[in-house]
Design a protein around this motif. Structure first.
Motif, PDB file in Angstrom:
ATOM      1  N   LEU A 167       3.323 -23.487  -3.006  1.00 45.39           N
ATOM      2  CA  LEU A 167       3.070 -24.879  -2.650  1.00 45.39           C
ATOM      3  C   LEU A 167       1.980 -25.014  -1.595  1.00 45.39           C
ATOM      4  CD1 LEU A 167       4.210 -27.714  -3.355  1.00 45.39           C
ATOM      5  CD2 LEU A 167       5.713 -27.487  -1.386  1.00 45.39           C
ATOM      6  N   ILE A 168       2.123 -24.278  -0.499  1.00 40.59           N
ATOM      7  CA  ILE A 168       1.151 -24.406   0.594  1.00 40.59           C
ATOM      8  C   ILE A 168      -0.132 -23.636   0.318  1.00 40.59           C
ATOM      9  CG2 ILE A 168       2.970 -24.754   2.300  1.00 40.59           C
ATOM     10  CD1 ILE A 168       2.352 -21.850   3.258  1.00 40.59           C
ATOM     11  N   GLY A 169      -0.078 -22.709  -0.631  1.00 43.39           N
ATOM     12  CA  GLY A 169      -1.283 -21.955  -0.969  1.00 43.39           C
ATOM     13  C   GLY A 169      -2.218 -22.721  -1.871  1.00 43.39           C
ATOM     14  N   HIS A 170      -1.651 -23.363  -2.881  1.00 40.51           N
ATOM     15  CA  HIS A 170      -2.505 -23.995  -3.886  1.00 40.51           C
ATOM     16  C   HIS A 170      -3.036 -25.357  -3.453  1.00 40.51           C
ATOM     17  CE1 HIS A 170      -4.169 -24.107  -7.895  1.00 40.51           C
ATOM     18  NE2 HIS A 170      -3.752 -25.353  -8.028  1.00 40.51           N
ATOM     19  N   ALA A 171      -2.307 -26.076  -2.617  1.00 38.50           N
ATOM     20  CA  ALA A 171      -2.717 -27.434  -2.231  1.00 38.50           C
ATOM     21  C   ALA A 171      -4.096 -27.490  -1.570  1.00 38.50           C
ATOM     22  CB  ALA A 171      -1.665 -28.065  -1.333  1.00 38.50           C
ATOM     23  N   PRO A 172      -4.398 -26.647  -0.557  1.00 38.13           N
ATOM     24  CA  PRO A 172      -5.744 -26.684   0.038  1.00 38.13           C
ATOM     25  C   PRO A 172      -6.829 -26.288  -0.961  1.00 38.13           C
ATOM     26  CG  PRO A 172      -4.209 -25.499   1.460  1.00 38.13           C
ATOM     27  CD  PRO A 172      -3.525 -25.685   0.159  1.00 38.13           C
ATOM     28  N   LEU A 173      -6.517 -25.318  -1.825  1.00 35.99           N
ATOM     29  CA  LEU A 173      -7.482 -24.898  -2.838  1.00 35.99           C
ATOM     30  C   LEU A 173      -7.832 -26.044  -3.768  1.00 35.99           C
ATOM     31  CD1 LEU A 173      -9.116 -22.718  -4.328  1.00 35.99           C
ATOM     32  CD2 LEU A 173      -7.004 -22.078  -5.533  1.00 35.99           C
ATOM     33  N   MET A 174      -6.824 -26.793  -4.196  1.00 34.16           N
ATOM     34  CA  MET A 174      -7.071 -27.953  -5.054  1.00 34.16           C
ATOM     35  C   MET A 174      -7.917 -29.002  -4.336  1.00 34.16           C
ATOM     36  SD  MET A 174      -3.566 -28.638  -7.214  1.00 34.16           S
ATOM     37  CE  MET A 174      -4.356 -29.897  -8.210  1.00 34.16           C
ATOM     38  N   LEU A 175      -7.701 -29.130  -3.027  1.00 25.26           N
ATOM     39  CA  LEU A 175      -8.422 -30.147  -2.263  1.00 25.26           C
ATOM     40  C   LEU A 175      -9.911 -29.856  -2.203  1.00 25.26           C
ATOM     41  CD1 LEU A 175      -8.493 -32.654  -0.453  1.00 25.26           C
ATOM     42  CD2 LEU A 175      -7.914 -31.181   1.491  1.00 25.26           C
ATOM     43  N   TYR A 176     -10.301 -28.639  -1.778  1.00 20.77           N
ATOM     44  CA  TYR A 176     -11.736 -28.408  -1.623  1.00 20.77           C
ATOM     45  C   TYR A 176     -12.433 -28.084  -2.935  1.00 20.77           C
ATOM     46  CZ  TYR A 176     -10.711 -23.325  -0.839  1.00 20.77           C
ATOM     47  OH  TYR A 176     -10.286 -22.024  -0.933  1.00 20.77           O
ATOM     48  N   ARG A 177     -11.704 -27.581  -3.919  1.00 20.65           N
ATOM     49  CA  ARG A 177     -12.310 -27.445  -5.251  1.00 20.65           C
ATOM     50  C   ARG A 177     -12.521 -28.820  -5.880  1.00 20.65           C
ATOM     51  NH1 ARG A 177      -9.092 -23.591  -9.121  1.00 20.65           N
ATOM     52  NH2 ARG A 177     -10.619 -24.454 -10.567  1.00 20.65           N
ATOM     53  N   GLY A 178     -11.505 -29.668  -5.746  1.00 27.17           N
ATOM     54  CA  GLY A 178     -11.595 -31.004  -6.326  1.00 27.17           C
ATOM     55  C   GLY A 178     -12.654 -31.858  -5.666  1.00 27.17           C
TER      56      GLY A 178
END
Length: 271
Positions: free
Chosen positions: A80-91
């Motif tokens: 949960l906490i790993g993927h959320a930031p990745l989705m934010l800056y990729r998105g």
């Protein structure tokens, strides 16, 4: 007298800027999700679907290799906490690179600048991602699926810095992607590679020692280590450098704003 006039003019300009960005944000909400179906809730559904897929992958992997429980951390919280930031800056790269192309009908308004569209899109993306991740964490804690964060202030600080990083990163890469085809191709390759080198799904401490110093050169890995430190505490040692991460946030924000000024006076070449 002139100082009062200048101050009044500045305040009025900021008020107008706020109203413009607010109107663009509302327009983006209607354009992206409309008035029907699940609308804004799709942000939460999308997060859940992607994270569930990664949860399955890690769960299957842990059966034959190691158990997250043996490490003393929750697999669900880890994903949960790993993927959320990745989705934010990729998105952020995707939404900013398409900002002008999706709003060509508004470009005849002289008062609208490229940065207005970038800001509106990013604000919507950041608010949506922030709301979804903290709602999912709250629900997970409520239903006893994940533990409470060990260091909530550090977790919040890390997330705020990730939002800052995502703005600079998305603005810099997104504008270049909209202008140059070769950057667009390079970004598509990097976007896939980021899944493995983002630090979202590993601790720096658990990778080979000779790779650790190279991993920590990547700013987003420092942010990922901060997130894990804030959520899981001192259970597994982290190697983040907040000052290094903040420096990259400043560099990317400056470069993004500079590129916005350079390319904001004409349409992207791919339009």
């Amino acid at each position: 007298m002139s100082t009062k006039i200048n101050t009044s003019h500045t305040i009025r300009s900021w008020v107008i800027q706020y109203q413009v960005v607010k109107a663009l944000v509302l327009r983006e909400i209607l354009t992206r999700w409309g008035r029907r179906n699940i609308g804004f809730l799709w942000l939460f559904v999308e997060q859940l679907i992607v994270m569930f897929c990664f949860w399955i992958i890690f769960y299957v992997h842990s059966i034959g290799n190691f158990s997250f429980a043996a490490l003393g951390i929750s697999l669900t919280a880890f994903v949960l906490i790993g993927h959320a930031p990745l989705m934010l800056y990729r998105g952020s790269v995707t939404i900013i690179s398409n900002a002008i192309k999706s709003n060509t009908a508004l470009l005849h308004h002289r008062n609208l600048k490229a940065l207005d569209f970038y800001l509106a899109r990013f604000i919507l993306e950041a608010v949506g991602n922030t709301a979804s991740i903290f709602l999912l964490i709250s629900l997970g804690i409520f239903f006893n699926l994940i533990p409470m964060p060990k260091n909530l202030p550090l977790l919040l600080l890390a997330w705020c810095m990730f939002v800052w990083f995502a703005f600079g990163f998305g603005l810099t890469i997104g504008i270049l992607v909209s202008q140059y085809e070769w950057v667009n191709i390079a970004w598509k390759i990097l976007a896939i590679t980021l899944i493995f080198i983002s630090g979202a799904y590993f601790y720096v401490r658990l990778i080979p020692t000779y790779l650790q110093k190279y991993a920590l050169m990547l700013p987003w890995i420092n942010g990922a280590e901060m997130i894990k430190h804030g959520y899981f505490g001192e259970h597994i040692k982290t190697y983040e450098n907040p000052y290094y991460f903040a420096l990259w946030c400043l560099i990317l924000t400056f470069s993004g704003l500079s590129l916005s000024k350079i390319y904001g006076t004409h349409l992207p070449s791919k339009l």
